[in-house]
Design a protein around this motif. Structure first.
Motif, mmCIF file in Angstrom:
data_model
loop_
_atom_site.group_PDB
_atom_site.id
_atom_site.type_symbol
_atom_site.label_atom_id
_atom_site.label_comp_id
_atom_site.label_asym_id
_atom_site.label_seq_id
_atom_site.Cartn_x
_atom_site.Cartn_y
_atom_site.Cartn_z
ATOM 1 N N MET A 61 -21.900 18.909 26.897
ATOM 2 C CA MET A 61 -22.680 17.755 26.514
ATOM 3 C C MET A 61 -21.746 16.549 26.373
ATOM 4 S SD MET A 61 -25.042 17.195 23.164
ATOM 5 C CE MET A 61 -26.639 17.466 23.868
ATOM 6 N N THR A 62 -22.176 15.415 26.841
ATOM 7 C CA THR A 62 -21.402 14.182 26.753
ATOM 8 C C THR A 62 -21.406 13.654 25.333
ATOM 9 O OG1 THR A 62 -22.050 13.654 29.009
ATOM 10 C CG2 THR A 62 -21.170 11.866 27.686
ATOM 11 N N LYS A 63 -20.235 13.164 24.914
ATOM 12 C CA LYS A 63 -20.121 12.609 23.572
ATOM 13 C C LYS A 63 -19.881 11.108 23.688
ATOM 14 C CE LYS A 63 -17.282 12.718 19.454
ATOM 15 N NZ LYS A 63 -16.079 13.230 18.827
ATOM 16 N N LEU A 64 -20.755 10.325 23.100
ATOM 17 C CA LEU A 64 -20.594 8.882 23.056
ATOM 18 C C LEU A 64 -19.565 8.558 21.985
ATOM 19 C CD1 LEU A 64 -21.614 6.125 24.096
ATOM 20 C CD2 LEU A 64 -23.261 6.173 22.218
ATOM 21 N N THR A 65 -18.559 7.784 22.335
ATOM 22 C CA THR A 65 -17.501 7.485 21.356
ATOM 23 C C THR A 65 -17.490 6.010 21.004
ATOM 24 O OG1 THR A 65 -15.810 7.025 23.018
ATOM 25 C CG2 THR A 65 -16.049 9.329 22.290
ATOM 26 N N ASP A 66 -16.919 5.737 19.852
ATOM 27 C CA ASP A 66 -16.737 4.370 19.381
ATOM 28 C C ASP A 66 -15.839 3.596 20.344
ATOM 29 O OD1 ASP A 66 -17.219 2.372 17.373
ATOM 30 O OD2 ASP A 66 -15.173 2.672 16.676
ATOM 31 N N VAL A 67 -14.801 4.265 20.845
ATOM 32 C CA VAL A 67 -13.860 3.623 21.773
ATOM 33 C C VAL A 67 -14.575 3.182 23.048
ATOM 34 C CG1 VAL A 67 -11.797 4.004 23.191
ATOM 35 C CG2 VAL A 67 -11.873 4.882 20.846
ATOM 36 N N ALA A 68 -15.409 4.064 23.603
ATOM 37 C CA ALA A 68 -16.143 3.722 24.832
ATOM 38 C C ALA A 68 -17.087 2.549 24.596
ATOM 39 C CB ALA A 68 -16.931 4.935 25.330
ATOM 40 N N CYS A 69 -17.741 2.524 23.447
ATOM 41 C CA CYS A 69 -18.656 1.422 23.144
ATOM 42 C C CYS A 69 -17.888 0.109 22.988
ATOM 43 C CB CYS A 69 -19.447 1.733 21.875
ATOM 44 S SG CYS A 69 -20.670 3.046 22.100
ATOM 45 N N LYS A 70 -16.761 0.141 22.262
ATOM 46 C CA LYS A 70 -15.961 -1.070 22.067
ATOM 47 C C LYS A 70 -15.461 -1.635 23.394
ATOM 48 C CE LYS A 70 -14.484 -0.299 17.342
ATOM 49 N NZ LYS A 70 -13.416 0.068 16.434
ATOM 50 N N LYS A 71 -15.153 -0.763 24.321
ATOM 51 C CA LYS A 71 -14.695 -1.182 25.656
ATOM 52 C C LYS A 71 -15.723 -2.089 26.326
ATOM 53 C CE LYS A 71 -13.452 0.814 30.122
ATOM 54 N NZ LYS A 71 -13.296 2.059 30.882
ATOM 55 N N HIS A 72 -16.985 -1.868 26.002
ATOM 56 C CA HIS A 72 -18.074 -2.652 26.594
ATOM 57 C C HIS A 72 -18.665 -3.666 25.611
ATOM 58 C CE1 HIS A 72 -18.105 -0.253 30.249
ATOM 59 N NE2 HIS A 72 -17.894 0.788 29.459
ATOM 60 N N GLY A 73 -17.953 -3.897 24.513
ATOM 61 C CA GLY A 73 -18.384 -4.904 23.551
ATOM 62 C C GLY A 73 -19.553 -4.486 22.689
ATOM 63 N N LEU A 74 -19.728 -3.181 22.482
ATOM 64 C CA LEU A 74 -20.842 -2.676 21.685
ATOM 65 C C LEU A 74 -20.339 -1.929 20.459
ATOM 66 C CD1 LEU A 74 -23.070 -1.076 24.482
ATOM 67 C CD2 LEU A 74 -23.488 -3.229 23.314
ATOM 68 N N LEU A 75 -21.138 -1.955 19.404
ATOM 69 C CA LEU A 75 -20.923 -1.053 18.286
ATOM 70 C C LEU A 75 -21.455 0.310 18.690
ATOM 71 C CD1 LEU A 75 -22.247 -3.305 15.374
ATOM 72 C CD2 LEU A 75 -19.851 -2.824 15.931
ATOM 73 N N LEU A 76 -20.979 1.366 18.058
ATOM 74 C CA LEU A 76 -21.472 2.706 18.378
ATOM 75 C C LEU A 76 -22.986 2.781 18.195
ATOM 76 C CD1 LEU A 76 -20.889 5.633 19.180
ATOM 77 C CD2 LEU A 76 -20.443 6.131 16.765
ATOM 78 N N SER A 77 -23.506 2.193 17.120
ATOM 79 C CA SER A 77 -24.957 2.228 16.874
ATOM 80 C C SER A 77 -25.730 1.532 17.994
ATOM 81 C CB SER A 77 -25.288 1.602 15.523
ATOM 82 O OG SER A 77 -24.829 0.268 15.468
ATOM 83 N N GLU A 78 -25.153 0.453 18.548
ATOM 84 C CA GLU A 78 -25.812 -0.251 19.662
ATOM 85 C C GLU A 78 -25.806 0.610 20.921
ATOM 86 O OE1 GLU A 78 -24.784 -4.860 18.409
ATOM 87 O OE2 GLU A 78 -23.279 -3.717 19.518
ATOM 88 N N GLY A 79 -24.706 1.311 21.153
ATOM 89 C CA GLY A 79 -24.619 2.201 22.314
ATOM 90 C C GLY A 79 -25.627 3.332 22.225
ATOM 91 N N ILE A 80 -25.763 3.888 21.025
ATOM 92 C CA ILE A 80 -26.728 4.967 20.814
ATOM 93 C C ILE A 80 -28.147 4.461 21.056
ATOM 94 C CG2 ILE A 80 -27.762 6.468 19.057
ATOM 95 C CD1 ILE A 80 -24.896 6.658 17.831
ATOM 96 N N ALA A 81 -28.452 3.278 20.528
ATOM 97 C CA ALA A 81 -29.796 2.710 20.722
ATOM 98 C C ALA A 81 -30.068 2.456 22.196
ATOM 99 C CB ALA A 81 -29.935 1.422 19.917
ATOM 100 N N LEU A 82 -29.085 1.915 22.904
ATOM 101 C CA LEU A 82 -29.252 1.651 24.331
ATOM 102 C C LEU A 82 -29.515 2.941 25.098
ATOM 103 C CD1 LEU A 82 -29.182 -0.308 26.717
ATOM 104 C CD2 LEU A 82 -26.707 0.018 26.799
ATOM 105 N N LEU A 83 -28.737 3.977 24.804
ATOM 106 C CA LEU A 83 -28.944 5.260 25.484
ATOM 107 C C LEU A 83 -30.306 5.859 25.137
ATOM 108 C CD1 LEU A 83 -25.437 6.946 25.201
ATOM 109 C CD2 LEU A 83 -26.510 5.976 27.232
#
Length: 196
Positions: free
Chosen positions: A1-23
């Motif tokens: 299973m893919t794990k969304l990370t804080d580092v990956a979100c920051k790379k795209h200018g997102l907070l982790l919570s924003e990345g989760i919501a987008l997904l």
């Protein structure tokens, strides 16, 4: 299973919570929503569902689980686990024993709930020291002068999500008592008697 990370979100200018919501909005299938509805974690807003404009709302159970997932995933919170348990015990000792009048709810709640609330509190409201938290909690309880009619349960004093017209608002009396320490009303022990 893919794990969304804080580092990956920051790379795209997102907070982790924003990345989760987008997904969640862009990749979740109807079967996933149905499964979450069936388990009582989310509900269809207004009892309707539109295919492209999905309208769901998290239940209190779902909000609690989401907070736990995020708090348990954050390394900085996980490393403070023992300190958070000690803080939970201290806060519970400040609160009065027993149940709220006319209810089956204990003022102190249980340790596991307080630990979860504190983890989420640290994530939501930033870094406060245990001393600030203990002092604010003590002032709050003392402000009732032994008349606990309007005292919030400890877990809700730390923070509570309230669903207002489909929007979830986080409210923390603890943060208010910490940040407004020097305000006149925050230290007035007679405010409960003034309500009468």
């Amino acid at each position: 299973m893919t794990k969304l990370t804080d580092v990956a979100c920051k790379k795209h200018g997102l907070l982790l919570s924003e990345g989760i919501a987008l997904l969640a909005i862009s990749t979740t299938t109807e079967d996933t929503y149905k499964s979450l509805v069936d388990r009582g974690l989310i509900t269809k807003a207004n009892g309707t569902m539109q295919s492209l404009n999905r309208k769901y709302s998290a239940t209190e159970k779902g909000i609690t689980l989401a907070d736990e997932l995020i708090a348990d995933s954050e390394e900085i919170i996980a490393t403070k686990e023992d300190g958070i348990k000690e803080l939970a015990d201290k806060l519970r000792s400040i609160y009065p024993e027993g149940k709220m009048a006319g209810t089956s709810y204990y003022y102190r709640c249980n340790r596991a709930d307080i630990v979860r609330k504190l983890k989420s509190f640290f994530r939501r409201y930033g870094e406060y020291t245990p001393e600030q938290i203990i002092e604010a909690t003590q002032r709050y309880v003392d402000s009732f002068n032994g008349n606990y009619t309007y005292l919030r349960l400890l877990k809700y004093f730390i923070w509570k999500d309230e669903n207002k017209d489909g929007e979830v608002l986080s409210i923390s009396q603890l943060a208010d008592w910490i940040e407004n320490k020097n305000e006149a009303n925050a230290t007035n022990p007679d405010w409960v008697t003034q309500l009468k």
